[in-house]
Design a protein around this motif. Structure first.
Motif, PDB file in Angstrom:
ATOM      1  N   TYR A  53       0.809  -1.219   0.000  1.00 20.42           N
ATOM      2  CA  TYR A  53       0.000   0.000   0.000  1.00 20.42           C
ATOM      3  C   TYR A  53       0.843   1.269   0.000  1.00 20.42           C
ATOM      4  N   GLN A  69      -2.832   1.815  -4.450  1.00 23.19           N
ATOM      5  CA  GLN A  69      -3.978   2.275  -3.686  1.00 23.19           C
ATOM      6  C   GLN A  69      -5.013   1.177  -3.460  1.00 23.19           C
ATOM      7  N   GLU A  70      -5.070   0.221  -4.380  1.00 29.20           N
ATOM      8  CA  GLU A  70      -6.116  -0.810  -4.327  1.00 29.20           C
ATOM      9  C   GLU A  70      -5.498  -2.183  -4.529  1.00 29.20           C
ATOM     10  N   ASN A  87      -6.175  -5.224  -6.097  1.00 33.03           N
ATOM     11  CA  ASN A  87      -6.930  -5.988  -7.090  1.00 33.03           C
ATOM     12  C   ASN A  87      -5.988  -6.951  -7.807  1.00 33.03           C
TER      13      ASN A  87
END
Length: 274
Positions: free
Chosen positions: A60, A64-65, A67
């Protein structure tokens, strides 16, 4: 044996085992995410993969994500992740070069050819699920070839036992991480233990460590049985394993040829011929 040589052999085995573990983790996560969203619930399986690999915090800092594209890139090819598959194979080759004379030709060929293929074939990563599956299979086969070469071609000396020590400590650590994430993260709160989702998650975990077939042969597929067989104290298990491997590599593990016959006596009890 020089301490530097022992350290290189130890980390060589750990890096190879870690690369295979990450490949299996990605493969197991892909299997779970193939379920319908309504069946999985609100949990993010890719977050679980990061926690299992122990790189959630550093991930992180870059993304940001969590996936599929981001996690696969970070765990497989990212140069910013010291434990990515690419960095593990490169670090394993660097360690193997430092102890080239302690390795057999088969072990060196496995590491070196894997490093070359990583640069030439997988240098730009993967763009499709099919390519990713081939890459994960390549990593697993590299680890299996290296482990098989070590088992079949190395002398049972200090070099062998230090490499085994690294492999088994890494495997114990990885297994403890998998079980910790499964018990505390994976199963949504609204799902009950022993339900369909819980069973499918256990099946994926067993498949990721190549234990599903052995379990189905020797045990009933009972989730309580799986829980009873988890390592209660991974640190104690790893310490016991290290002590056993070091004991086998010590001078007391080498047979004294003067006492091979008879098994319980000295020269006075040898058979006399007429």
């Amino acid at each position: 044996m020089l301490s530097r040589t022992a350290e290189n052999l130890y980390w060589l085995a750990r890096y190879i085992e870690r690369a295979e573990y990450l490949a299996r983790t990605i493969d197991a996560t892909l299997r779970v995410t193939a379920l319908p969203a309504a069946y999985i619930g609100k949990t993010n399986e890719w977050d679980s993969a990061l926690l299992t690999a122990g790189v959630s915090e550093s991930f992180y800092e870059t993304y940001q994500e969590a996936n599929e594209p981001n996690v696969v890139e970070y765990l497989s090819f990212s140069s910013n992740n010291p434990s990515s598959i690419r960095n593990c194979i490169e670090a394993a080759r660097l360690n193997s070069r430092s102890v080239r004379t302690a390795l057999t030709s088969e072990m060196w060929d496995t590491i070196n050819s894997a490093w070359i293929e990583l640069q030439e074939v997988w240098g730009k990563g993967t763009s499709t699920r099919e390519e990713l599956a081939k890459f994960l299979r390549f990593v697993q086969e590299t680890s299996l070839r290296f482990d098989g070469s070590a088992y079949r071609t190395m002398l049972r000396n200090d070099a062998y036992w230090f490499s085994r020590l690294g492999l088994h400590l890494e495997r114990a650590d990885n297994t403890a991480r998998i079980l910790d994430v499964k018990y505390h993260v994976l199963l949504p709160e609204e799902e009950h233990v022993g339900g369909p989702l819980d069973f499918y998650q256990w099946t994926s975990i067993l498949r990721s460590v190549s234990a599903l077939h052995r379990l189905s042969l020797g045990l009933s597929r009972n989730l309580e049985t799986l829980a009873d067989r988890r390592p209660v104290d991974p640190q104690r298990y790893a310490a016991a394993l290290a002590g056993e491997l070091l004991r086998q590599s010590g001078p007391q593990s080498r047979p004294d040829r003067r006492r091979l016959w008879p098994p319980g006596g000295g020269a006075a009890s040898r058979p006399r011929h007429p």
